[in-house]
Design a protein around this motif. Sequence first.
Motif, PDB file in Angstrom:
ATOM      1  N   LEU A 185       6.122   8.825   0.094  1.00  0.00           N
ATOM      2  CA  LEU A 185       7.298   9.585  -0.327  1.00  0.00           C
ATOM      3  C   LEU A 185       7.592   9.349  -1.802  1.00  0.00           C
ATOM      4  CD1 LEU A 185       9.504  11.442   0.927  1.00  0.00           C
ATOM      5  CD2 LEU A 185      10.900   9.390   1.190  1.00  0.00           C
ATOM      6  N   GLY A 186       7.486   8.094  -2.236  1.00  0.00           N
ATOM      7  CA  GLY A 186       7.705   7.795  -3.648  1.00  0.00           C
ATOM      8  C   GLY A 186       6.689   8.468  -4.555  1.00  0.00           C
ATOM      9  N   PHE A 187       5.454   8.604  -4.070  1.00  0.00           N
ATOM     10  CA  PHE A 187       4.406   9.226  -4.884  1.00  0.00           C
ATOM     11  C   PHE A 187       4.584  10.738  -4.963  1.00  0.00           C
ATOM     12  CE2 PHE A 187       0.237  11.324  -5.048  1.00  0.00           C
ATOM     13  CZ  PHE A 187      -0.220  10.860  -6.276  1.00  0.00           C
ATOM     14  N   PHE A 188       4.782  11.384  -3.821  1.00  0.00           N
ATOM     15  CA  PHE A 188       4.810  12.844  -3.794  1.00  0.00           C
ATOM     16  C   PHE A 188       6.149  13.426  -4.259  1.00  0.00           C
ATOM     17  CE2 PHE A 188       1.387  11.994  -0.676  1.00  0.00           C
ATOM     18  CZ  PHE A 188       0.387  12.760  -1.250  1.00  0.00           C
ATOM     19  N   VAL A 189       7.247  12.709  -4.031  1.00  0.00           N
ATOM     20  CA  VAL A 189       8.565  13.242  -4.391  1.00  0.00           C
ATOM     21  C   VAL A 189       9.004  12.768  -5.770  1.00  0.00           C
ATOM     22  CG1 VAL A 189      11.004  13.358  -3.729  1.00  0.00           C
ATOM     23  CG2 VAL A 189       9.235  13.425  -1.957  1.00  0.00           C
ATOM     24  N   PHE A 190       8.776  11.475  -6.079  1.00  0.00           N
ATOM     25  CA  PHE A 190       9.296  10.911  -7.325  1.00  0.00           C
ATOM     26  C   PHE A 190       8.198  10.591  -8.342  1.00  0.00           C
ATOM     27  CE2 PHE A 190      12.369   9.892  -3.992  1.00  0.00           C
ATOM     28  CZ  PHE A 190      13.544  10.349  -4.564  1.00  0.00           C
ATOM     29  N   GLY A 191       6.938  10.776  -7.961  1.00  0.00           N
ATOM     30  CA  GLY A 191       5.848  10.561  -8.912  1.00  0.00           C
ATOM     31  C   GLY A 191       5.601   9.114  -9.266  1.00  0.00           C
ATOM     32  N   ILE A 192       5.876   8.194  -8.357  1.00  0.00           N
ATOM     33  CA  ILE A 192       5.676   6.763  -8.613  1.00  0.00           C
ATOM     34  C   ILE A 192       4.247   6.402  -8.232  1.00  0.00           C
ATOM     35  CG2 ILE A 192       6.453   4.428  -8.047  1.00  0.00           C
ATOM     36  CD1 ILE A 192       9.182   5.615  -7.417  1.00  0.00           C
ATOM     37  N   LYS A 193       3.454   5.990  -9.219  1.00  0.00           N
ATOM     38  CA  LYS A 193       2.035   5.721  -9.006  1.00  0.00           C
ATOM     39  C   LYS A 193       1.720   4.257  -9.304  1.00  0.00           C
ATOM     40  CE  LYS A 193       0.982  10.382 -10.725  1.00  0.00           C
ATOM     41  NZ  LYS A 193       0.233  11.150 -11.744  1.00  0.00           N
ATOM     42  N   LEU A 194       0.639   3.789  -8.701  1.00  0.00           N
ATOM     43  CA  LEU A 194       0.139   2.454  -9.006  1.00  0.00           C
ATOM     44  C   LEU A 194      -0.432   2.436 -10.417  1.00  0.00           C
ATOM     45  CD1 LEU A 194      -1.650   1.530  -5.665  1.00  0.00           C
ATOM     46  CD2 LEU A 194       0.262   0.286  -6.675  1.00  0.00           C
ATOM     47  N   VAL A 195      -0.114   1.385 -11.163  1.00  0.00           N
ATOM     48  CA  VAL A 195      -0.616   1.281 -12.531  1.00  0.00           C
ATOM     49  C   VAL A 195      -1.453   0.029 -12.727  1.00  0.00           C
ATOM     50  CG1 VAL A 195       1.304   2.584 -13.506  1.00  0.00           C
ATOM     51  CG2 VAL A 195       1.501   0.112 -13.298  1.00  0.00           C
ATOM     52  N   GLY A 196      -1.560  -0.798 -11.722  1.00  0.00           N
ATOM     53  CA  GLY A 196      -2.304  -2.043 -11.858  1.00  0.00           C
ATOM     54  C   GLY A 196      -3.193  -2.294 -10.661  1.00  0.00           C
ATOM     55  N   ASP A 197      -3.640  -3.528 -10.538  1.00  0.00           N
ATOM     56  CA  ASP A 197      -4.487  -3.943  -9.431  1.00  0.00           C
ATOM     57  C   ASP A 197      -3.703  -3.869  -8.123  1.00  0.00           C
ATOM     58  OD1 ASP A 197      -6.330  -5.048  -7.764  1.00  0.00           O
ATOM     59  OD2 ASP A 197      -6.294  -7.051  -8.660  1.00  0.00           O
ATOM     60  N   PRO A 198      -4.158  -3.102  -7.131  1.00  0.00           N
ATOM     61  CA  PRO A 198      -3.398  -2.964  -5.884  1.00  0.00           C
ATOM     62  C   PRO A 198      -3.524  -4.167  -4.946  1.00  0.00           C
ATOM     63  CG  PRO A 198      -5.400  -1.667  -5.755  1.00  0.00           C
ATOM     64  CD  PRO A 198      -5.356  -2.231  -7.143  1.00  0.00           C
ATOM     65  N   ILE A 199      -4.480  -5.063  -5.207  1.00  0.00           N
ATOM     66  CA  ILE A 199      -4.714  -6.182  -4.287  1.00  0.00           C
ATOM     67  C   ILE A 199      -3.496  -7.111  -4.178  1.00  0.00           C
ATOM     68  CG2 ILE A 199      -6.202  -8.142  -3.747  1.00  0.00           C
ATOM     69  CD1 ILE A 199      -7.489  -5.406  -3.400  1.00  0.00           C
ATOM     70  N   PRO A 200      -2.852  -7.521  -5.284  1.00  0.00           N
ATOM     71  CA  PRO A 200      -1.647  -8.361  -5.135  1.00  0.00           C
ATOM     72  C   PRO A 200      -0.551  -7.673  -4.332  1.00  0.00           C
ATOM     73  CG  PRO A 200      -2.440  -8.435  -7.393  1.00  0.00           C
ATOM     74  CD  PRO A 200      -3.223  -7.368  -6.704  1.00  0.00           C
ATOM     75  N   LEU A 201      -0.385  -6.359  -4.528  1.00  0.00           N
ATOM     76  CA  LEU A 201       0.618  -5.624  -3.761  1.00  0.00           C
ATOM     77  C   LEU A 201       0.246  -5.577  -2.288  1.00  0.00           C
ATOM     78  CD1 LEU A 201       3.161  -3.788  -3.667  1.00  0.00           C
ATOM     79  CD2 LEU A 201       1.616  -1.849  -4.031  1.00  0.00           C
ATOM     80  N   LEU A 202      -1.031  -5.344  -1.979  1.00  0.00           N
ATOM     81  CA  LEU A 202      -1.478  -5.268  -0.590  1.00  0.00           C
ATOM     82  C   LEU A 202      -1.272  -6.601   0.127  1.00  0.00           C
ATOM     83  CD1 LEU A 202      -2.937  -3.819   1.723  1.00  0.00           C
ATOM     84  CD2 LEU A 202      -5.108  -4.562   0.702  1.00  0.00           C
ATOM     85  N   ILE A 203      -1.702  -7.687  -0.488  1.00  0.00           N
ATOM     86  CA  ILE A 203      -1.553  -9.001   0.137  1.00  0.00           C
ATOM     87  C   ILE A 203      -0.076  -9.369   0.239  1.00  0.00           C
ATOM     88  CG2 ILE A 203      -2.032 -11.458  -0.159  1.00  0.00           C
ATOM     89  CD1 ILE A 203      -4.684 -10.685  -1.422  1.00  0.00           C
ATOM     90  N   GLY A 204       0.668  -9.128  -0.823  1.00  0.00           N
ATOM     91  CA  GLY A 204       2.094  -9.444  -0.798  1.00  0.00           C
ATOM     92  C   GLY A 204       2.844  -8.645   0.250  1.00  0.00           C
ATOM     93  N   THR A 205       2.463  -7.374   0.436  1.00  0.00           N
ATOM     94  CA  THR A 205       3.133  -6.537   1.434  1.00  0.00           C
ATOM     95  C   THR A 205       2.868  -7.043   2.840  1.00  0.00           C
ATOM     96  OG1 THR A 205       2.984  -4.597  -0.014  1.00  0.00           O
ATOM     97  CG2 THR A 205       3.363  -4.190   2.322  1.00  0.00           C
TER      98      THR A 205
END
Length: 393
Positions: free
Chosen positions: A262-282
Motif C-alpha cells: 500500500l505504501g508503494f502503490f499509493v504513496f510511492g515509498i520505495k526501498l532505497v537500501g539493502d533489504p536484508i536488514p529490514l527483512l531480518i528485523g521485520t
Amino acid sequence: MRKLIFYVLPSLWKRIWSQCAKELAQLRRDVFSLLLLFIMPLVTMLIYGYAIKLLITEVPLLVQDFDQSFLSRNYIERFEASRRFKIISLPLYYSQTKDILGNTKKDPLLDSLDRNIAKAILVIPPNFSRHLKDAQTTKVQILLDGTDVNNARAIRSTIRTITEFFLINVGLQPSSSSITLQSRLWSNMGGKESHFILPGVYGLILWVYPALFSALSMAREKEQGTIIQAYSADMSAVEFFLGKGLAYFMVGVVQTIFVMSLGFFVFGIKLVGDPIPLLIGTLIFLMSASLFGLMLGTRANTRIVAVQSVTLLGYLTSSFLTGLYHPLRNVPFPLSLISNILPVRYYIDVSRDAFLRGAGWSGVWFANLAMFMLGILIFKRLHKTLHKMQFPD
C-alpha cells in the motif's frame, strides 16, 4: 543422542504446528476478524498518510494596515504568496463598538484570537513606507495564538523569514553577505511528509495489530475455559504459546506485505537500501509483537481487558515514546527510559533507514540486536507466566 533429537524435534514441531493450524482455522472461520486484518491497517495508513501534516499551511492571518501604501500592500502580498498564510478580514459585527446589550466590546483584534478566528495578527503602523524609505526603524506588531506553543513558534519563524525576504526584494536590505548558505534535503529530497511518517507507521501497525489479535486469542481461551484443554493435553507451555505465536506471526507477515505494498502503490515509498536488514528485523519484530500480545492476554481475564491493555501498553507507548512524531531527545526523563525497552522504537529506525537513508547494516545493526534481545525477554516472561498457570504452586 542423535536418535533422541531425531525423535523429539519432529514431535515438538508437530504439536506446535497443530496449535498453529487450530488458531488459523478459528481465524479463517471468523469472517469479521479476517476483514479487520486488512481494514484496520488500511484505515491507519490512509489517516496517517493524508491527515497528519507537520508543515504549517493556510494559517489564518488577520492584517490591520494603517499605512495603506504600495510597500505595505507588497508586504502583505508576500504572506499570501508564501502559501503558509491565508489573509482574512474582521467580520462585519466587529465594526460596531457596542454589542446588543449596549456594552463596549473589547479590542476586536484580541477578540479574534480568543474566538479562534485568526491564529496570527499583523499590524502595520502608519508611516510604514516613509520610515523604510528614510532608512529608519519601523516596528510591525505580530500577535500570535499561543495555545499551541510549537505551532506559534513555527509561525513566528515563518513571519521573520518572509519579512527578511520582503526587505531584500525591495532593496532595503543587502542580499549579499560574507557567508552564502546552500542547503539540500538529503534522503527525502522531495520533502514529502508521508515518506517520513509512514515508514514509522509500519512499526506502529505491525506492533499493535498482531499483538491485538494474539491477545484476544489468549483472552478468549481464558474467558471460555478452553485453555484447560491445552493444559490437560500432552503439551508444554512453550509448545502452546509458540503455536499461537507462530499463527499470529504468519498473520503479521501478511499484514506486512499488505501495508508495504500500500505504501508503494499509493504513496510511492520505495526501498532505497539493502533489504536484508529490514527483512531480518521485520521477522524478529513480528514474533516479538505476537509474543507481546500473548503476554498481555495471559494477564487479561476478558477480551475487553485485553484490548485495553494493548491500547495502553502497545498503541500509546508506540505513538509517543518511539520517535514516530518527534525526536526521542524531546521525550522528558523518566519517560525517556521507557523508550529504551520498546521494540517499536528500534524497528522505526530500521524501517526509516530502509526506505529513506539506505545505510544498511552499518546504521541499524544495533537496532536489530536490541529487538532480538527484547524479544528474548518477552519470551522468557511469557514462558514464566504460562508455566505458573499450568503448574500453580
